[in-house]
Scaffold this motif. Structure first.
Motif, mmCIF file in Angstrom:
data_model
loop_
_atom_site.group_PDB
_atom_site.id
_atom_site.type_symbol
_atom_site.label_atom_id
_atom_site.label_comp_id
_atom_site.label_asym_id
_atom_site.label_seq_id
_atom_site.Cartn_x
_atom_site.Cartn_y
_atom_site.Cartn_z
ATOM 1 N N ILE A 1 15.253 44.615 16.809
ATOM 2 C CA ILE A 1 15.997 43.719 17.068
ATOM 3 C C ILE A 1 17.352 44.129 17.661
ATOM 4 O O ILE A 1 18.032 43.794 18.596
ATOM 5 N N PHE A 2 17.792 45.083 16.697
ATOM 6 C CA PHE A 2 19.047 45.819 16.897
ATOM 7 C C PHE A 2 19.195 46.509 18.307
ATOM 8 O O PHE A 2 20.235 46.380 18.919
ATOM 9 N N SER A 3 18.046 47.045 18.516
ATOM 10 C CA SER A 3 18.092 47.866 20.074
ATOM 11 C C SER A 3 18.191 46.983 21.291
ATOM 12 O O SER A 3 18.683 47.237 22.051
ATOM 13 N N ILE A 4 17.368 45.841 20.961
ATOM 14 C CA ILE A 4 17.361 44.774 22.136
ATOM 15 C C ILE A 4 18.699 44.037 22.547
ATOM 16 O O ILE A 4 19.188 44.151 23.574
ATOM 17 N N VAL A 5 19.388 43.928 21.349
ATOM 18 C CA VAL A 5 20.793 43.271 21.298
ATOM 19 C C VAL A 5 21.921 44.474 21.757
ATOM 20 O O VAL A 5 22.839 43.967 22.531
ATOM 21 N N ALA A 6 21.720 45.588 21.242
ATOM 22 C CA ALA A 6 22.461 46.684 21.723
ATOM 23 C C ALA A 6 22.516 47.268 23.298
ATOM 24 O O ALA A 6 23.369 47.689 23.438
ATOM 25 N N GLN A 7 21.262 47.098 23.691
ATOM 26 C CA GLN A 7 21.083 47.659 25.005
ATOM 27 C C GLN A 7 22.075 47.260 26.099
ATOM 28 O O GLN A 7 22.496 48.105 26.848
ATOM 29 N N PRO A 8 22.455 45.970 26.138
ATOM 30 C CA PRO A 8 23.232 45.292 27.120
ATOM 31 C C PRO A 8 24.883 46.223 27.066
ATOM 32 O O PRO A 8 25.179 46.626 28.066
ATOM 33 N N LEU A 9 25.078 46.370 25.901
ATOM 34 C CA LEU A 9 26.322 47.118 25.631
ATOM 35 C C LEU A 9 26.263 48.523 25.923
ATOM 36 O O LEU A 9 27.254 49.076 26.507
ATOM 37 N N ARG A 10 25.100 49.212 25.564
ATOM 38 C CA ARG A 10 24.878 50.598 26.213
ATOM 39 C C ARG A 10 24.919 50.563 27.647
ATOM 40 O O ARG A 10 25.398 51.710 28.028
ATOM 41 N N VAL A 11 24.089 49.857 28.143
ATOM 42 C CA VAL A 11 23.874 50.075 29.733
ATOM 43 C C VAL A 11 25.517 49.935 30.239
ATOM 44 O O VAL A 11 25.746 50.541 31.302
ATOM 45 N N HIS A 12 26.247 48.972 29.798
ATOM 46 C CA HIS A 12 27.515 48.864 30.377
ATOM 47 C C HIS A 12 28.575 49.492 30.044
ATOM 48 O O HIS A 12 29.750 49.444 30.415
ATOM 49 N N LYS A 13 28.062 50.492 28.986
ATOM 50 C CA LYS A 13 29.003 51.405 28.312
ATOM 51 C C LYS A 13 30.408 50.730 27.887
ATOM 52 O O LYS A 13 31.524 51.179 28.143
ATOM 53 N N LEU A 14 30.408 49.633 26.906
ATOM 54 C CA LEU A 14 31.337 48.784 26.471
ATOM 55 C C LEU A 14 31.870 49.223 25.010
ATOM 56 O O LEU A 14 32.564 48.486 24.402
#
Length: 342
Positions: A113-126
């Motif tokens: 669940i952590f990786s799922i929610v974190a993925q958008p932040l990683r993709v957009h480098k936020l």
């Protein structure tokens, strides 16, 4: 909610067409969205309603350029999404996030669940550090009612209930702080016991994050609960648009009237009138000439088979696509519409 009479739209859709190539057997193009005009205003909840096959999902996916746009424009502020090159779409999509009907199918089941929610932040480098990433993820989970967030973050999708998985999906959407949140039938697969909680969560997040909510549903009772405005679709076209009070309380279009009257109510004495609507929505391929609804409409007359009615105003902010707008006096629907929406 902003005053839609004076506010500038957040999203402006004009003559939007999404057509798919037909099969060799059928030949004709599938006109899933066919000449739609729509405004979405900042801070509102706009519900797109209609039967399955009406084009609701294709419309909202085209707004974020998740479906190919055949022609027309989708302006997000001053940017025409339809004209954006692929390289600029990613930054635009930070502003528009989606929650889909079945989160289990949209998740990578091997991810926590952590990786799922974190993925958008990683993709957009936020985020700039692992500590910031963890903080943002835990905050989003807590906002969506998944507490303690640290414990939920360690789990995997198969370890959660359907309602909890949908909360994860919402958390993954809001973690980017989008301006527009698009929810496509997000409660239709959930138990009735948790639907109300999820709907309340959408409303609460919309207000706390000052987002705009575009909500797709085939269930007018759901739209009645949360909508500021409603747009009704039928076979690729918007046939009625207005406030929830107008569309559900005083429907002007025969199709909308049929949908509202068909909503089940708990009072056995509140019997809806017999409408005489024929058949089902039919096939998006081989569309009828004239008004799309006329083959099923109990009020259809000969001109209805040759004229495509435009959306015309029947009251302030209330529009209907029917050539008989000025003469039809539709019987008021049952008492679902005597409360207040939103």
């Amino acid at each position: 909610m902003a005053d839609t009479r004076t506010a500038k739209p957040l999203v402006t859709v004009r003559d939007l067409n999404v057509h798919f190539k037909g099969s060799r057997k059928v030949g004709d193009a599938v006109r899933a969205v066919d000449g739609v005009d729509l405004d979405i205003f900042p801070g509102e909840t706009l519900c797109i309603v209609g039967e399955s096959g009406s084009g609701k999902t294709t419309l909202v996916r085209a707004i974020g350029h998740l479906a190919p746009i055949t022609s027309g424009s989708v302006r997000f502020g001053d940017v025409d999404v339809a004209q954006l090159p692929r390289g600029e779409l990613r930054s635009m999509r930070r502003r528009v996030q989606y929650v889909f009907q079945d989160p289990f199918e949209s998740f990578d089941r091997r991810q926590s669940i952590f990786s799922i929610v974190a993925q958008p932040l990683r993709v957009h480098k936020l985020v700039t550090s692992s500590a910031e990433l963890e903080s943002r993820v835990h905050e989003a989970l807590e906002e969506c009612g998944l507490e303690p967030a640290r414990e939920f973050a360690r789990l995997y999708p198969h370890q959660l209930s359907g309602g909890q998985r949908q909360r994860v999906s919402i958390a993954a959407a809001i973690v980017l702080r989008p301006e527009l949140l698009v929810a496509d039938e997000p409660v239709s697969m959930l138990d009735v016991s948790v639907r109300s909680d999820i709907l309340s969560l959408f409303v609460s997040l919309k207000e706390s994050h000052r987002m705009t909510l575009l909500f797709v549903t085939h269930d007018l009772s759901v739209a009645w609960e949360i909508a500021d405005r409603i747009a009704v679709m039928y076979l690729g076209k918007v046939v009625e648009e207005g406030s929830a009070d107008q569309v559900i309380g005083r429907p002007a279009n025969p199709y909308t009237h049929a949908l509202v009257t068909a909503i089940p109510v708990p009072d056995p004495h509140d019997v809806p009138p017999e409408l005489g609507v024929k058949g089902d929505i039919g096939d998006i391929v081989g569309l009828p000439a004239g008004c799309r609804f006329h083959p099923r409409c109990p009020y259809a007359e000969e001109p209805c088979s040759g004229l495509i009615p435009p959306l015309t105003e029947v009251a302030d902010g209330h529009r209907s696509a029917c050539i008989r707008n000025d003469e039809l006096e539709l019987q008021p629907p049952h008492r679902l519409a005597t409360g207040s929406a939103g």
